[in-house]
Design a protein around this motif. Structure first.
Motif, PDB file in Angstrom:
ATOM      1  N   ASN A 186       0.897  -1.269  -0.133  1.00 31.48           N
ATOM      2  CA  ASN A 186       0.143  -0.061  -0.064  1.00 31.48           C
ATOM      3  C   ASN A 186       0.949   1.187   0.079  1.00 31.48           C
ATOM      4  N   SER A 189       0.596   4.054  -3.080  1.00 34.43           N
ATOM      5  CA  SER A 189      -0.539   4.661  -3.276  1.00 34.43           C
ATOM      6  C   SER A 189      -0.604   5.869  -2.293  1.00 34.43           C
ATOM      7  N   ILE A 192       1.898   8.553  -3.670  1.00 33.31           N
ATOM      8  CA  ILE A 192       1.476   9.350  -4.840  1.00 33.31           C
ATOM      9  C   ILE A 192       0.165  10.640  -4.025  1.00 33.31           C
ATOM     10  N   ILE A 193      -0.187  10.178  -3.224  1.00 38.61           N
ATOM     11  CA  ILE A 193      -1.219  11.095  -2.579  1.00 38.61           C
ATOM     12  C   ILE A 193      -0.324  12.387  -1.980  1.00 38.61           C
ATOM     13  N   ILE A 234      -5.742  13.293   7.519  1.00 36.34           N
ATOM     14  CA  ILE A 234      -6.806  12.368   6.962  1.00 36.34           C
ATOM     15  C   ILE A 234      -6.460  11.236   6.423  1.00 36.34           C
ATOM     16  N   LEU A 238      -7.703   7.641   7.854  1.00 33.84           N
ATOM     17  CA  LEU A 238      -8.389   6.558   6.818  1.00 33.84           C
ATOM     18  C   LEU A 238      -7.499   5.248   6.789  1.00 33.84           C
ATOM     19  N   GLN A 245     -10.466  -2.787   9.512  1.00 34.14           N
ATOM     20  CA  GLN A 245     -11.278  -3.886   8.954  1.00 34.14           C
ATOM     21  C   GLN A 245     -10.431  -4.526   7.952  1.00 34.14           C
ATOM     22  N   PHE A 247      -8.895  -8.127   6.778  1.00 32.45           N
ATOM     23  CA  PHE A 247      -9.500  -9.296   6.638  1.00 32.45           C
ATOM     24  C   PHE A 247      -8.568 -10.160   5.765  1.00 32.45           C
ATOM     25  N   LEU A 266     -12.639  -8.694  12.004  1.00 34.12           N
ATOM     26  CA  LEU A 266     -13.351  -9.088  10.714  1.00 34.12           C
ATOM     27  C   LEU A 266     -13.223 -10.553  10.683  1.00 34.12           C
ATOM     28  N   LEU A 289     -18.125  -2.478  15.830  1.00 31.25           N
ATOM     29  CA  LEU A 289     -17.154  -1.908  15.233  1.00 31.25           C
ATOM     30  C   LEU A 289     -17.219  -0.612  14.546  1.00 31.25           C
ATOM     31  N   ALA A 290     -18.465  -0.603  14.076  1.00 31.09           N
ATOM     32  CA  ALA A 290     -18.861   0.736  13.372  1.00 31.09           C
ATOM     33  C   ALA A 290     -18.916   1.858  14.310  1.00 31.09           C
TER      34      ALA A 290
ATOM     35  N   PRO B 135     -18.817   2.771   7.951  1.00 28.78           N
ATOM     36  CA  PRO B 135     -18.111   1.594   7.534  1.00 28.78           C
ATOM     37  C   PRO B 135     -18.707   0.517   6.882  1.00 28.78           C
ATOM     38  N   GLY B 289      -4.161   9.771  -6.191  1.00 29.65           N
ATOM     39  CA  GLY B 289      -4.336  10.800  -5.295  1.00 29.65           C
ATOM     40  C   GLY B 289      -5.713  11.290  -5.069  1.00 29.65           C
TER      41      GLY B 289
END
Lengths: 310, 296
Positions: A186, A189, A192-193, A234, A238, A245, A247, A266, A289-290, B135, B289
């Protein structure tokens, strides 16, 4: 019309007129355009969410009618000794993912941003792991983690005079091994953000800082990072929501073992619903969980509001 | 890159003339390039080599650069005998259906909510936004039960690709970004068309859609990638092995096949994503992005 109308007739005409006007203005065709959205969201998003909130208070085996059991599902789930283990493992996963995966893409992005040439090459190389489907990447890394002397990582470790390690078979190293793969998969990505966010940093502030004699390191700390704080906050939130979550990775790497060392929330939920057929218990767990994630987000935004607004 | 970034960055021209900075930057660049190549390209190259090796060569010398003549027949055997080929076809079918449903919902929904804007649009918009903040885990089990016995229509979607296609269309992010894109189109165009007596349908097909290539491209890319990556959901709704995509079928055969054939199967399943990525890497890297930043 010359005949006097009764009040009821008048209302009926008004309604008819209103409908006629609605039709003339394209009310029907608007509704036709909304049909795909309403059908798809209604059946496969809104209805399941609403049903989930009800199902958490019911006991059902899909054969007999669902039975209302109040808070029994929640009591049962909370009393499950595995819940503590799974919650601990999930938190451990999230913490490791933060330690392994949070600083590296940021450092990489700040560095790549300063390159005069080859930015595209660096980005493509960093993004390649993201392109591999997660299942393929996991199955490939399982081979790398082969615990025998001739496993790929053990061969590399031997070159450094270490090992051999029981990567996935040892309760202590199983979770870090899984997180290592997830980080590798991961990081591209996220980088890149950050690269995109860095292009919005005001460069005149660098100039001002340099004139004031700020070193490159101090410029990163006092100019770059403060300007990126919104996106940094952020991505942090995230990432936490995502890791809670998780799994596929533990499911395909270890199946939750050894000795439940990698059973996540999960996976527990999966076992409730799809192994034991306890849909009520599984939904109660997902509601818990939520709610936890919702509270976490609220708390997070309250705590960080001071930093994220200028 | 933008003109502004060439003007100056974190490191100034004066900095770059200092030997310490020059050496750190140059050395760091070389080191990071090697590390990135090892981490990004290394596993894929290793996979490609293992896919055309003998099983004992993989086991005996995993780091060997070349061991024996390439076993091209591994690829063929994996394709037909391990049924990787049919699973690849299934994956493509799932991706195409996801794409069609996602684009249909995003464009029609975005058009109705952002351009036609009926009075009740606010309620629907709110209901769409709400799904983004809940979620996904909360609807996993009830969504499964919904697919087992679809409300109103009745019947089960288990072992049908509709069980994947339809929920894939329920992505609020797609509808909202598409609507935002439509809303940015010049309003005069719609006014002029309305005065000319153009109806809603013609306005959609001959005005809005032709102008919306970029956003349809983004929605297409996101939906196809998601289809390729999905594991748990297709595993749950497609118990029939003949219908499973690669992501579900590959883990299920892992323990029963020779490692080199299995690696050949993995290789077959990454070729398409990698080729598509290399062809469109510009858009991936620009779009990532946007998408990851908002979707999570």
């Amino acid at each position: 019309m010359s005949l006097p109308l009764s009040a009821e007739d008048g209302r009926a005409t008004r309604v008819t007129r209103r409908v006629a006007r609605w039709v003339r203005r394209g009310g029907i065709s608007t509704l036709v355009f909304l049909i795909p959205t309403l059908v798809v969201f209604g059946l496969f998003s809104w209805w399941p969410i609403a049903r989930g909130l009800v199902l958490a208070f019911q006991q059902t085996n899909l054969v007999t009618a669902a039975e209302w059991v109040g808070l029994d599902n929640f009591r049962k789930v909370l009393a499950d000794p595995l819940l503590v283990t799974a919650a601990g493992n999930t938190a451990w996963f999230a913490l490791l993912a933060l330690v392994f995966g949070y600083p590296a893409p940021l450092a990489l992005a700040v560095f790549v941003r300063e390159l005069r040439r080859g930015r595209a090459l660096f980005s493509v190389l960093a993004y390649l792991p993201v392109v591999l489907p997660p299942v393929v990447a996991i199955l490939l890394w399982r081979v790398f983690y082969d615990a025998s002397d001739s496993g790929l990582f053990n061969t590399l470790a031997r070159g450094l005079g270490l090992g051999p390690f029981q990567w996935l078979q040892d309760a202590r190293s199983a979770m870090p091994s899984i997180v290592l793969e997830a980080t590798w998969a991961n990081a591209g990505s996220t980088m890149i953000i950050y690269l995109a966010a860095l292009s919005g940093v005001r460069t005149d502030l660098y100039e001002a800082a340099e004139i004031d004699g700020a070193s490159i390191w101090r410029r990163i700390v006092h100019v770059t990072l403060p300007q990126m704080r919104t996106i940094l906050l952020i991505t942090l939130l995230l990432q936490i929501i995502g890791t809670f979550q998780v799994f596929t990775e533990p499911f395909l790497f270890t199946g939750g073992g050894p000795a439940n060392a990698t059973t996540t929330i999960l996976m527990l939920l999966y076992n409730y619903a799809f192994i034991n057929g306890d849909y009520g218990g599984a939904t109660a767990l997902s509601v818990l969980l939520a709610v936890f994630l919702g509270l976490l987000s609220l708390l997070y935004f309250r705590l960080t509001r001071r930093w994220s607004t200028t | 890159m933008s003109a502004r970034s060439e003007d100056r960055g974190l490191i100034s021209a004066a900095d770059r003339r200092r030997p310490v900075v020059r050496w750190t930057l140059g050395g760091g660049q070389a080191l990071i390039l090697v590390l990135l190549a090892l981490a990004g390209l290394g596993p894929i190259l290793w996979l490609a080599k293992a896919a055309i090796s003998q099983p004992h060569d993989i086991a005996a010398d995993p780091l060997g650069l070349w061991s024996g003549p390439p076993q091209w027949q591994n690829i063929e055997t994996a394709w037909s005998r391990l049924r990787v080929g049919p699973a690849l076809v299934n994956t493509v079918l799932i991706a195409l259906g996801n794409w069609a449903v996602s684009v249909l919902v995003a464009t029609t929904g975005g058009y109705a909510l952002a351009i036609l804007r009926p009075g009740y649009a606010k309620i629907i918009n709110g209901a769409l936004l709400a799904t983004m903040f809940i979620p996904a885990v909360i609807s996993l089990v009830p969504l499964y039960l919904t697919v087992l016995d679809v409300p109103i229509v009745g019947g089960s979607l288990i072992n049908s690709y509709w069980a994947i296609w339809l929920p894939a269309g329920a992505g609020a992010f797609n509808v909202i970004i598409t609507g935002r894109f439509f809303a940015q189109l010049p309003a005069e165009l719609f006014e002029a068309a309305k005065i000319d007596g153009v109806g809603n349908f013609r306005m959609f097909t001959s005005l809005v859609l032709p102008l919306s290539g970029p956003i349809i491209g983004v929605v297409s890319l996101l939906s196809v990638i998601a289809a390729w990556r999905e594991y748990l959901w297709p595993k749950l709704v497609l118990p029939d092995r003949a219908k499973q995509p690669l992501s579900v079928m590959l883990p299920s055969i892992r323990d029963n096949v020779q490692i080199n054939l299995f690696m050949a199967g993995l290789l077959i399943s990454v070729v398409l994503p990698i080729v598509i990525f290399l062809l469109f890497q510009r858009y991936f890297i620009r779009g990532a992005g946007l998408a990851d930043g908002i979707k999570g």
